[in-house]
Motif scaffolding. Structure first.
Motif, mmCIF file in Angstrom:
data_model
loop_
_atom_site.group_PDB
_atom_site.id
_atom_site.type_symbol
_atom_site.label_atom_id
_atom_site.label_comp_id
_atom_site.label_asym_id
_atom_site.label_seq_id
_atom_site.Cartn_x
_atom_site.Cartn_y
_atom_site.Cartn_z
ATOM 1 N N GLY A 271 0.796 -1.224 0.000
ATOM 2 C CA GLY A 271 0.000 0.000 0.000
ATOM 3 C C GLY A 271 0.836 1.285 0.000
ATOM 4 O O GLY A 271 0.321 2.358 0.310
ATOM 5 N N THR A 272 2.096 1.172 -0.390
ATOM 6 C CA THR A 272 2.962 2.358 -0.322
ATOM 7 C C THR A 272 2.512 3.461 -1.295
ATOM 8 O O THR A 272 2.696 4.645 -1.005
ATOM 9 C CB THR A 272 4.438 1.997 -0.593
ATOM 10 O OG1 THR A 272 4.529 1.343 -1.870
ATOM 11 C CG2 THR A 272 4.987 1.076 0.478
ATOM 12 N N THR A 273 1.930 3.068 -2.424
ATOM 13 C CA THR A 273 1.472 4.075 -3.395
ATOM 14 C C THR A 273 0.318 4.880 -2.799
ATOM 15 O O THR A 273 0.296 6.114 -2.866
ATOM 16 C CB THR A 273 1.014 3.386 -4.700
ATOM 17 O OG1 THR A 273 2.057 2.515 -5.131
ATOM 18 C CG2 THR A 273 0.689 4.390 -5.789
ATOM 19 N N ALA A 274 -0.633 4.159 -2.201
ATOM 20 C CA ALA A 274 -1.774 4.836 -1.580
ATOM 21 C C ALA A 274 -1.306 5.689 -0.403
ATOM 22 O O ALA A 274 -1.766 6.825 -0.217
ATOM 23 C CB ALA A 274 -2.805 3.812 -1.123
ATOM 24 N N GLN B 264 0.170 -12.890 -2.720
ATOM 25 C CA GLN B 264 -0.834 -12.933 -3.797
ATOM 26 C C GLN B 264 -0.742 -11.685 -4.668
ATOM 27 O O GLN B 264 -0.848 -11.749 -5.889
ATOM 28 C CB GLN B 264 -2.241 -13.051 -3.202
ATOM 29 C CG GLN B 264 -2.513 -14.414 -2.580
ATOM 30 C CD GLN B 264 -3.836 -14.418 -1.835
ATOM 31 O OE1 GLN B 264 -4.021 -13.646 -0.885
ATOM 32 N NE2 GLN B 264 -4.757 -15.258 -2.257
ATOM 33 N N SER B 265 -0.531 -10.545 -4.020
ATOM 34 C CA SER B 265 -0.427 -9.291 -4.766
ATOM 35 C C SER B 265 0.793 -9.315 -5.675
ATOM 36 O O SER B 265 0.736 -8.890 -6.840
ATOM 37 C CB SER B 265 -0.342 -8.125 -3.766
ATOM 38 O OG SER B 265 -0.075 -6.922 -4.418
ATOM 39 N N GLN B 266 1.896 -9.855 -5.163
ATOM 40 C CA GLN B 266 3.115 -9.914 -5.980
ATOM 41 C C GLN B 266 2.931 -10.869 -7.154
ATOM 42 O O GLN B 266 3.350 -10.587 -8.276
ATOM 43 C CB GLN B 266 4.316 -10.343 -5.113
ATOM 44 C CG GLN B 266 5.629 -10.392 -5.880
ATOM 45 C CD GLN B 266 6.020 -9.040 -6.476
ATOM 46 O OE1 GLN B 266 5.864 -8.011 -5.833
ATOM 47 N NE2 GLN B 266 6.505 -9.033 -7.717
ATOM 48 N N LYS C 289 -3.977 -1.122 -9.372
ATOM 49 C CA LYS C 289 -4.152 -1.474 -7.958
ATOM 50 C C LYS C 289 -5.497 -2.166 -7.793
ATOM 51 O O LYS C 289 -6.492 -1.761 -8.387
ATOM 52 C CB LYS C 289 -4.115 -0.225 -7.064
ATOM 53 C CG LYS C 289 -2.859 0.618 -7.222
ATOM 54 C CD LYS C 289 -1.598 -0.085 -6.757
ATOM 55 C CE LYS C 289 -0.363 0.721 -7.124
ATOM 56 N NZ LYS C 289 0.879 -0.041 -7.042
ATOM 57 N N GLY C 290 -5.502 -3.216 -6.987
ATOM 58 C CA GLY C 290 -6.754 -3.940 -6.755
ATOM 59 C C GLY C 290 -6.961 -5.060 -7.752
ATOM 60 O O GLY C 290 -8.091 -5.362 -8.114
ATOM 61 N N ARG C 291 -5.853 -5.671 -8.206
ATOM 62 C CA ARG C 291 -5.993 -6.824 -9.123
ATOM 63 C C ARG C 291 -6.565 -8.031 -8.375
ATOM 64 O O ARG C 291 -6.366 -8.168 -7.167
ATOM 65 C CB ARG C 291 -4.611 -7.251 -9.644
ATOM 66 C CG ARG C 291 -3.953 -6.250 -10.536
ATOM 67 C CD ARG C 291 -2.729 -6.888 -11.193
ATOM 68 N NE ARG C 291 -2.035 -5.875 -11.958
ATOM 69 C CZ ARG C 291 -0.929 -5.273 -11.544
ATOM 70 N NH1 ARG C 291 -0.373 -5.586 -10.398
ATOM 71 N NH2 ARG C 291 -0.366 -4.355 -12.294
ATOM 72 N N ALA C 292 -7.192 -8.967 -9.166
ATOM 73 C CA ALA C 292 -7.712 -10.196 -8.547
ATOM 74 C C ALA C 292 -6.542 -11.025 -8.025
ATOM 75 O O ALA C 292 -5.502 -11.131 -8.675
ATOM 76 C CB ALA C 292 -8.490 -10.981 -9.590
ATOM 77 N N HIS C 293 -6.706 -11.587 -6.848
ATOM 78 C CA HIS C 293 -5.656 -12.433 -6.265
ATOM 79 C C HIS C 293 -5.855 -13.884 -6.673
ATOM 80 O O HIS C 293 -6.995 -14.326 -6.836
ATOM 81 C CB HIS C 293 -5.702 -12.339 -4.737
ATOM 82 C CG HIS C 293 -5.122 -11.072 -4.211
ATOM 83 N ND1 HIS C 293 -4.999 -10.810 -2.870
ATOM 84 C CD2 HIS C 293 -4.587 -9.997 -4.855
ATOM 85 C CE1 HIS C 293 -4.426 -9.628 -2.702
ATOM 86 N NE2 HIS C 293 -4.180 -9.112 -3.888
ATOM 87 N N PRO C 294 -4.766 -14.646 -6.799
ATOM 88 C CA PRO C 294 -4.932 -16.072 -7.125
ATOM 89 C C PRO C 294 -5.551 -16.838 -5.961
ATOM 90 O O PRO C 294 -5.322 -16.492 -4.804
ATOM 91 C CB PRO C 294 -3.482 -16.538 -7.354
ATOM 92 C CG PRO C 294 -2.636 -15.588 -6.564
ATOM 93 C CD PRO C 294 -3.357 -14.267 -6.608
HETATM 94 N N1 LIG Z 1 -6.694 3.056 -1.085
HETATM 95 C C1 LIG Z 1 -5.916 2.333 -1.882
HETATM 96 N N2 LIG Z 1 -5.712 2.689 -3.161
HETATM 97 C C2 LIG Z 1 -4.924 1.935 -3.961
HETATM 98 N N3 LIG Z 1 -4.294 0.804 -3.569
HETATM 99 C C3 LIG Z 1 -4.487 0.412 -2.301
HETATM 100 C C4 LIG Z 1 -5.286 1.158 -1.410
HETATM 101 N N4 LIG Z 1 -5.263 0.527 -0.212
HETATM 102 C C5 LIG Z 1 -4.526 -0.555 -0.367
HETATM 103 N N5 LIG Z 1 -4.050 -0.649 -1.620
HETATM 104 C C6 LIG Z 1 -3.274 -1.785 -2.127
HETATM 105 O O1 LIG Z 1 -1.890 -1.519 -2.198
HETATM 106 C C7 LIG Z 1 -1.332 -2.595 -2.986
HETATM 107 C C8 LIG Z 1 -0.157 -2.046 -3.770
HETATM 108 O O2 LIG Z 1 0.863 -1.745 -2.885
HETATM 109 P P1 LIG Z 1 2.049 -0.781 -3.325
HETATM 110 O O3 LIG Z 1 1.474 0.486 -3.783
HETATM 111 O O4 LIG Z 1 3.001 -0.740 -2.183
HETATM 112 O O5 LIG Z 1 2.679 -1.567 -4.546
HETATM 113 S S1 LIG Z 1 4.061 -1.259 -5.272
HETATM 114 O O6 LIG Z 1 5.069 -2.014 -4.523
HETATM 115 O O7 LIG Z 1 4.317 0.187 -5.233
HETATM 116 O O8 LIG Z 1 3.898 -1.792 -6.633
HETATM 117 C C9 LIG Z 1 -2.421 -3.103 -3.893
HETATM 118 O O9 LIG Z 1 -2.696 -4.447 -3.524
HETATM 119 P P2 LIG Z 1 -3.277 -5.534 -4.532
HETATM 120 O O10 LIG Z 1 -4.497 -4.934 -5.136
HETATM 121 O O11 LIG Z 1 -3.584 -6.688 -3.659
HETATM 122 O O12 LIG Z 1 -2.205 -5.813 -5.535
HETATM 123 C C10 LIG Z 1 -3.585 -2.194 -3.563
HETATM 124 O O13 LIG Z 1 -4.810 -2.824 -3.642
#
Ligand SMILES: Nc1ncnc2c1ncn2[C@@H]1O[C@H](COP(=O)(O)OS(=O)(=O)O)[C@@H](OP(=O)(O)O)[C@H]1O
Length: 279
Positions: free
Chosen positions: A25-28, A111-113, A237-242
């Motif tokens: 969640g570093t982007t958020a 799963q996210s990775q 962000k928010g892709r489907a997880h396996p």
């Molecule tokens: N509010 C909000 N908006 C957008 N994204 C959100 C938010 N809260 C959590 N996340 C989840 O953060 C996951 C991505 O993490 P990072 O941003 O650290 O990824 S990266 O390392 O910079 O690629 C990514 O996880 P996955 O969807 O499971 O891949 C996002 O869903």
């Protein structure tokens, strides 16, 4: 007055860094914190202390957005925490810098990775299953790399006082960004500015997005990439997880739980991660 009115055209070094972890969640976190009128932050990961160090400090400074003296510049590069040399360089750069770290349920992170790694492989026959990706030649390689928060945070604690480090969770950012932002605000010594009007829950995404009618919203224009219709961050962000088959899930839980306990005792705080509740 928005941020562009208050800057004096100078680019200043970061006083705080978001150093990890990737997929947590570093982007958020960077985007949400940028709503604050006293925060500025570059849109991109600058990767200065890892990939771009030889370009020199002036190169780094010029990558920062203009700010006023009273504003704090924050940069996020989630790979800093994985690299001991980068952490040393950060200390040499500024031993009093504040560091923010986000962690996540390790199985969710895996799963996210996985979803990120195979984002362009649409036919399941062309990619390994989640289980074989985790096991690979070494269960160790992917799993340990993605679940061993404690050893990386401990390397940070070796170099910086705990008072300069804030550890947050991706789950809290997903479900209650306002509380996380208030915690960040206090940690960074900022005036209270976040409010419940800043965020709106998006049911399709399953997390909070920006409320484009909030008074703080103009602060992020130019510093966050958003879907202009929803106010949500980045389409990826928010892709489907396996899915994870049951036996392998149990195996993962058993293997990872001790790492979680190590983390909790290190940071003196527990996270109530869903995947670890039952077994
Ligand atoms: N509010 C909000 N908006 C957008 N994204 C959100 C938010 N809260 C959590 N996340 C989840 O953060 C996951 C991505 O993490 P990072 O941003 O650290 O990824 S990266 O390392 O910079 O690629 C990514 O996880 P996955 O969807 O499971 O891949 C996002 O869903």
């Amino acid at each position: 007055m928005d941020k562009s009115d208050s800057d004096d055209g100078q680019r200043r070094f970061p006083k705080a860094l978001i150093i990890g972890f990737s997929k947590c969640g570093t982007t958020a976190l960077r985007a949400f914190v940028s709503l604050h009128p006293d925060i500025v932050s570059p849109l991109e990961e600058i990767r200065f202390f890892t990939l771009n160090y030889t370009k020199g400090l002036e190169w780094y400074r010029l990558k920062m957005p203009p700010s006023s003296e009273s504003q704090i510049t924050i940069e996020k590069t989630p790979f800093y925490i994985m690299d001991r040399e980068a952490l040393q360089r950060i200390r040499e750069f500024n031993a009093s810098i504040k560091l923010i770290i986000s962690v996540r349920d390790p199985i969710g992170r895996l799963q996210s990775q996985y979803a990120h790694t195979f984002r362009n492989v649409h036919d399941p026959a062309d990619r390994p299953s989640f289980k074989s990706w985790c096991q690979g030649d070494a269960f160790s390689e992917h799993v340990v790399r993605f679940v061993d928060y404690a050893s990386h945070i401990s390397a940070v604690y070796d170099l910086f006082p705990k008072s300069q480090i804030l550890v947050l969770s991706e789950e809290a950012l997903e479900m209650d960004p306002l509380s996380v932002m208030k915690e960040a605000e206090m940690f960074l010594g900022l005036r209270a500015s976040f409010s419940k009007y800043d965020f709106v829950f998006n049911k399709d995404k399953g997390f909070y997005c920006f409320n484009m009618t909030s008074p703080n919203y103009p602060n992020i224009i130019n510093s966050v990439k958003l879907n202009p219709d929803t106010g949500c961050i980045g389409g990826e962000k928010g892709r489907a997880h396996p899915e994870i088959e049951e036996d392998f899930f149990k195996q993962l839980v058993r293997a990872i739980r001790p790492h979680n306990e190590q983390l909790f005792s290190l940071i003196g705080k527990r996270f109530d991660w869903d995947n670890f509740k039952e077994l």
